[in-house]
Design a protein around this motif. Sequence first.
Motif, PDB file in Angstrom:
ATOM      1  N   ILE A  16     -45.362  24.580  43.882  1.00 58.98           N
ATOM      2  CA  ILE A  16     -44.894  23.283  43.388  1.00 58.98           C
ATOM      3  C   ILE A  16     -43.370  23.301  43.350  1.00 58.98           C
ATOM      4  CG2 ILE A  16     -44.781  21.803  41.335  1.00 58.98           C
ATOM      5  CD1 ILE A  16     -47.677  22.616  40.744  1.00 58.98           C
ATOM      6  N   VAL A  17     -42.755  22.236  43.837  1.00 58.61           N
ATOM      7  CA  VAL A  17     -41.299  22.112  43.771  1.00 58.61           C
ATOM      8  C   VAL A  17     -40.959  21.715  42.333  1.00 58.61           C
ATOM      9  CG1 VAL A  17     -39.279  20.841  44.590  1.00 58.61           C
ATOM     10  CG2 VAL A  17     -41.090  21.496  46.203  1.00 58.61           C
ATOM     11  N   THR A  18     -40.400  22.651  41.582  1.00 54.67           N
ATOM     12  CA  THR A  18     -40.114  22.412  40.165  1.00 54.67           C
ATOM     13  C   THR A  18     -38.730  21.818  39.924  1.00 54.67           C
ATOM     14  OG1 THR A  18     -39.343  24.678  39.868  1.00 54.67           O
ATOM     15  CG2 THR A  18     -41.686  24.236  39.405  1.00 54.67           C
ATOM     16  N   ASP A  19     -37.935  21.732  40.972  1.00 53.82           N
ATOM     17  CA  ASP A  19     -36.614  21.111  40.896  1.00 53.82           C
ATOM     18  C   ASP A  19     -36.591  19.949  41.902  1.00 53.82           C
ATOM     19  OD1 ASP A  19     -33.997  20.653  40.165  1.00 53.82           O
ATOM     20  OD2 ASP A  19     -33.189  22.210  41.486  1.00 53.82           O
ATOM     21  N   PRO A  20     -37.375  18.893  41.597  1.00 54.92           N
ATOM     22  CA  PRO A  20     -37.566  17.833  42.587  1.00 54.92           C
ATOM     23  C   PRO A  20     -36.312  16.994  42.815  1.00 54.92           C
ATOM     24  CG  PRO A  20     -38.541  17.200  40.494  1.00 54.92           C
ATOM     25  CD  PRO A  20     -38.066  18.614  40.337  1.00 54.92           C
ATOM     26  N   PRO A  22     -35.162  13.418  45.442  1.00 53.80           N
ATOM     27  CA  PRO A  22     -35.825  12.335  46.176  1.00 53.80           C
ATOM     28  C   PRO A  22     -36.295  12.704  47.574  1.00 53.80           C
ATOM     29  CG  PRO A  22     -33.918  11.485  45.019  1.00 53.80           C
ATOM     30  CD  PRO A  22     -33.879  12.983  44.876  1.00 53.80           C
ATOM     31  N   ASN A  23     -35.587  13.600  48.256  1.00 52.65           N
ATOM     32  CA  ASN A  23     -36.013  13.936  49.609  1.00 52.65           C
ATOM     33  C   ASN A  23     -36.847  15.214  49.688  1.00 52.65           C
ATOM     34  OD1 ASN A  23     -33.898  15.662  49.093  1.00 52.65           O
ATOM     35  ND2 ASN A  23     -32.968  15.463  51.123  1.00 52.65           N
ATOM     36  N   GLU A  24     -37.237  15.770  48.518  1.00 52.64           N
ATOM     37  CA  GLU A  24     -38.128  16.927  48.512  1.00 52.64           C
ATOM     38  C   GLU A  24     -38.777  17.090  47.139  1.00 52.64           C
ATOM     39  OE1 GLU A  24     -38.187  21.747  49.232  1.00 52.64           O
ATOM     40  OE2 GLU A  24     -36.282  20.686  49.338  1.00 52.64           O
ATOM     41  N   PHE A  25     -40.039  16.684  47.073  1.00 54.41           N
ATOM     42  CA  PHE A  25     -40.811  16.873  45.852  1.00 54.41           C
ATOM     43  C   PHE A  25     -42.271  17.046  46.227  1.00 54.41           C
ATOM     44  CE2 PHE A  25     -40.677  12.354  46.609  1.00 54.41           C
ATOM     45  CZ  PHE A  25     -41.916  11.856  46.224  1.00 54.41           C
TER      46      PHE A  25
END
Length: 192
Positions: A16-20, A22-25
Amino acid sequence: MMCTASLADVFVRDDIVTDPVPNEFTVCHGNGCSHLSHLSLTPNQWLELRSVFHPLARDAVEERGRLRRAIALMERIVGVATRTSSDKGGTFNNGDGQMDCIDESINTTLYLTMFQKFGLLREHQVEDRATRGWFIGGWPHTTAVISEITLLQERGPRKFWAVDSWFLDNGEPPFILSLEKWKSGWNPGSQP
């Protein structure tokens, strides 16, 4: 009788991307985050989301209202990309695109984190998710949580708020209510 709430593990998967941004989540779906989609917003989608917050809210009540609208908008955008637009309130309404409270609470926490990171929140900060119920006395249920930071600065102890979209269909503004009330076993049917 429901058990008292405890903090939930913030994320159930290492990818999971924990530091979202707008261009990567990432977005969990498929119940228990069994599926994970990597997404990005278009510049127009991000602009539309930011416009929900501008100008910044004058107080915490107004900001919670804006958070409800922004999370609903994120769900509508994400629903198209992940084919979860058909998600119905509750876990037991089976069908394609259904999400459980783990999916919903992780996604909401990540959306809130992105909003906070980009300065869209002034009155609240993102907290760890909370869980209530442990099969004895009720099904476990997990929600995203925010705290009202202005109370800490001005009047004393911080107030915590549950941000719960699980009870609602995809794209409807989530319920935001005091975490204490939510921990007591609150659900939309228990409202007076």
